[in-house]
Design an enzyme around this catalytic site. Structure first.
Site, PDB file in Angstrom:
ATOM      1  N   TYR A 138       0.437  -1.468   0.271  1.00 44.75           N
ATOM      2  CA  TYR A 138      -0.525  -0.183   0.189  1.00 44.75           C
ATOM      3  C   TYR A 138       0.765   1.520   0.388  1.00 44.75           C
ATOM      4  O   TYR A 138       0.670   2.026  -0.670  1.00 44.75           O
ATOM      5  CB  TYR A 138      -1.031   0.281   1.030  1.00 44.75           C
ATOM      6  CG  TYR A 138      -2.105  -0.901   1.139  1.00 44.75           C
ATOM      7  CD1 TYR A 138      -2.279  -2.259   0.388  1.00 44.75           C
ATOM      8  CD2 TYR A 138      -3.162  -0.038   1.477  1.00 44.75           C
ATOM      9  CE1 TYR A 138      -3.117  -2.815   1.037  1.00 44.75           C
ATOM     10  CE2 TYR A 138      -4.579  -1.122   1.105  1.00 44.75           C
ATOM     11  CZ  TYR A 138      -4.582  -2.038   0.602  1.00 44.75           C
ATOM     12  OH  TYR A 138      -5.967  -2.720   0.960  1.00 44.75           O
ATOM     13  N   LYS A 189       3.762 -14.898   3.414  1.00 46.27           N
ATOM     14  CA  LYS A 189       4.180 -15.750   2.337  1.00 46.27           C
ATOM     15  C   LYS A 189       5.966 -16.425   1.771  1.00 46.27           C
ATOM     16  O   LYS A 189       5.773 -15.534   1.761  1.00 46.27           O
ATOM     17  CB  LYS A 189       3.381 -15.302   1.000  1.00 46.27           C
ATOM     18  CG  LYS A 189       3.061 -15.934  -0.087  1.00 46.27           C
ATOM     19  CD  LYS A 189       2.264 -16.922  -0.075  1.00 46.27           C
ATOM     20  CE  LYS A 189       2.498 -18.161  -1.098  1.00 46.27           C
ATOM     21  NZ  LYS A 189       1.432 -19.034  -1.787  1.00 46.27           N
ATOM     22  N   ASP A 221      -2.384 -18.762   2.097  1.00 46.87           N
ATOM     23  CA  ASP A 221      -3.678 -19.370   1.089  1.00 46.87           C
ATOM     24  C   ASP A 221      -4.340 -20.610   1.824  1.00 46.87           C
ATOM     25  O   ASP A 221      -4.959 -20.624   1.921  1.00 46.87           O
ATOM     26  CB  ASP A 221      -2.722 -19.710  -0.133  1.00 46.87           C
ATOM     27  CG  ASP A 221      -1.247 -20.625   0.240  1.00 46.87           C
ATOM     28  OD1 ASP A 221      -0.666 -20.317   1.179  1.00 46.87           O
ATOM     29  OD2 ASP A 221      -0.670 -20.690  -1.108  1.00 46.87           O
ATOM     30  N   ASP A 245      -5.970  -7.338   5.061  1.00 47.33           N
ATOM     31  CA  ASP A 245      -7.166  -6.598   3.765  1.00 47.33           C
ATOM     32  C   ASP A 245      -7.960  -7.482   3.247  1.00 47.33           C
ATOM     33  O   ASP A 245      -9.512  -7.543   2.995  1.00 47.33           O
ATOM     34  CB  ASP A 245      -6.753  -5.331   2.817  1.00 47.33           C
ATOM     35  CG  ASP A 245      -7.885  -5.360   2.036  1.00 47.33           C
ATOM     36  OD1 ASP A 245      -8.640  -4.525   2.570  1.00 47.33           O
ATOM     37  OD2 ASP A 245      -7.202  -4.527   1.327  1.00 47.33           O
ATOM     38  N   ASP A 249     -11.836  -9.344   5.167  1.00 45.22           N
ATOM     39  CA  ASP A 249     -13.157  -9.404   4.148  1.00 45.22           C
ATOM     40  C   ASP A 249     -13.709 -10.871   4.103  1.00 45.22           C
ATOM     41  O   ASP A 249     -15.279 -11.156   4.411  1.00 45.22           O
ATOM     42  CB  ASP A 249     -12.582  -9.071   3.066  1.00 45.22           C
ATOM     43  CG  ASP A 249     -13.352  -7.676   2.836  1.00 45.22           C
ATOM     44  OD1 ASP A 249     -13.269  -6.692   3.281  1.00 45.22           O
ATOM     45  OD2 ASP A 249     -13.863  -6.933   1.646  1.00 45.22           O
TER      46      ASP A 249
HETATM   47  C1  IPM Z   1     -10.430  -1.695   4.023  1.00 47.07           C
HETATM   48  C2  IPM Z   1     -10.816  -0.832   2.893  1.00 47.07           C
HETATM   49  C3  IPM Z   1      -9.678   0.212   1.995  1.00 47.07           C
HETATM   50  C4  IPM Z   1      -8.104  -0.684   2.028  1.00 47.07           C
HETATM   51  C5  IPM Z   1     -10.026   1.014   1.016  1.00 47.07           C
HETATM   52  C6  IPM Z   1     -11.246   1.083   0.733  1.00 47.07           C
HETATM   53  C7  IPM Z   1      -8.582   2.020   0.769  1.00 47.07           C
HETATM   54  O1  IPM Z   1     -10.554  -2.250   1.810  1.00 47.07           O
HETATM   55  O2  IPM Z   1     -10.207  -0.541   4.985  1.00 47.07           O
HETATM   56  O3  IPM Z   1     -10.436  -2.695   4.396  1.00 47.07           O
HETATM   57  O4  IPM Z   1      -8.000  -1.544   1.060  1.00 47.07           O
HETATM   58  O5  IPM Z   1      -7.596  -0.531   3.144  1.00 47.07           O
HETATM   59 MG    MG Z   2     -10.727  -3.853   2.398  1.00 51.84          MG
END
Ligand code: IPM
Ligand code: MG
Length: 354
Positions: A138, A189, A221, A245, A249
């Site tokens: 990032y 990894k 993975d 990240d 999710d």
């Molecule tokens: C998160 C989001 C952010 C990230 C985006 C919106 C930049 O996906 O907070 O997980 O990738 O960190």
């Molecule tokens: Mg995210």
């Protein structure tokens, strides 16, 4: 309590409004609550020509805590990085050095059937993903686009971590594990990437200072597989920015909906940024149907982490449980026989339960 309220784009303003409503109810009228609203994301571009206007940055720097909604607009990725609404959040995290991102994945018992996974896999789930937030692909330099010797366009990013960056997030992980079930799984990894080889080496070294915490390592993975198959085998997962990240999710779906997950981003002090894990969800923005519970639970984390106000934080948590037990659901977690409510009705119900 000086709190910067950065509602941002998409469903950000709708869910943040409900979080503020609940926050006020939880601390009561006597509390010295100073809420300062400021523009961020596309709203920042519209107001001041910058997704992170200088004024907003200053308000965030001066505040004790930041309540954040979401930032980003569809098609955002073609805009140059610094001007991109969604990147305002990244700039803010970096500027405030909020390197430790706590992403708890916790299943409210009432929502055991809202997950796409079998009830027995997710029932009782309570794990913490600790994501490093200010390094990795990032932020690593160099980054950009170029044309190679053959005249072809290329793009590149740098996956980079320094030893101190790894060490400080590892310490946060071990400390957090001490307050939970004393298990840390470091996800990397290391079989492919030098940066992850260093990650594993440093986490292992730091782990020696915490002999009472069980440390394991897993490739990312494999970690995804285990997260889907036996998520309850984890306690604290510590990982880098990119893997965190993605994993978070995935973990969100274990809890039924990404609309349920709050997050806290902290630096060295008490100051933190609190936001729902979900994004701006432009497809449902402005319709008053988004789930505000992730934002509301972010307000709970804010009280707990930045203000040491466990009493008010517990009030929010208990109220959310009551509302779920009473059958209130937004569309994303709706099920047969529930009372489907709007964003504002959900906020009202939680505030009333307090
Ligand atoms: C998160 C989001 C952010 C990230 C985006 C919106 C930049 O996906 O907070 O997980 O990738 O960190
Ligand atoms: Mg995210």
């Amino acid at each position: 309590m000086k709190i910067a309220v950065l509602a941002g784009d998409g469903i950000g303003p709708e869910v943040t409004r409900e979080a503020v409503k609940v926050l006020k109810a939880a601390v009561g009228p006597a509390a010295k609550l100073e809420l300062i609203e400021a523009a961020i994301g596309q709203a920042g571009v519209d107001a001041a020509g910058d997704p992170l206007p200088q004024e907003t940055l200053q308000i965030a720097r001066d505040a004790d805590a930041i309540l954040f909604g979401s930032a980003g607009v569809p098609g955002d990725e073609v805009i140059p990085f610094m001007m991109r609404p969604g990147a305002s959040l990244l700039r803010l995290r970096k500027d405030l050095q909020l390197f430790a991102n706590f992403r708890p994945a916790f299943l409210f018992p009432e929502l055991a059937d809202a997950s796409t996974l079998k009830r027995e896999v997710v029932e009782g789930l309570d794990i913490l993903i600790l994501r490093e937030l200010t390094g990795d692909l990032y932020f690593g330099e160099p980054r950009g686009f170029r044309t190679n010797a053959a005249g072809e366009r290329e793009a590149f990013n740098t996956m980079l971590y320094s030893e101190p960056e790894i060490e400080r997030i590892a310490r946060v992980a071990f400390e957090a594990a001490r307050k939970r079930n004393r298990k840390v799984c470091s996800v990397d990894k290391a079989n492919v990437l030098e940066v992850m080889q260093l990650w594993r080496e440093v986490v292992t070294r730091v782990g020696k200072d915490y002999p009472d915490v069980e440390l394991s390592h897993m490739f990312v993975d494999a970690a995804v597989m285990v997260l889907m198959k036996a998520p309850k085998s984890f306690d604290v997962i510590v990982t880098g920015n990119v893997f965190g990240d993605i994993l978070s999710d995935g973990a969100a779906m274990l809890t039924g909906s990404i609309g349920m997950l709050p997050t806290a981003s902290l630096g060295v002090g008490k100051k933190g940024l609190y936001e729902p894990v979900h994004g701006s969800a432009p497809d449902i923005a402005g319709k008053n149907i988004a789930n505000p519970l992730a934002a509301i639970l972010s307000a709970e984390m804010l009280l707990r982490y930045s203000f040491d106000d466990a009493k008010s934080a517990d009030k929010i948590n208990t109220a959310v449980r009551k509302v779920l037990a009473d059958g209130y659901r937004t569309g994303d977690i709706a099920e047969a026989g529930c009372k489907t409510v709007s964003t504002s009705q959900m906020g009202d119900a939680v505030a009333a339960a307090i």
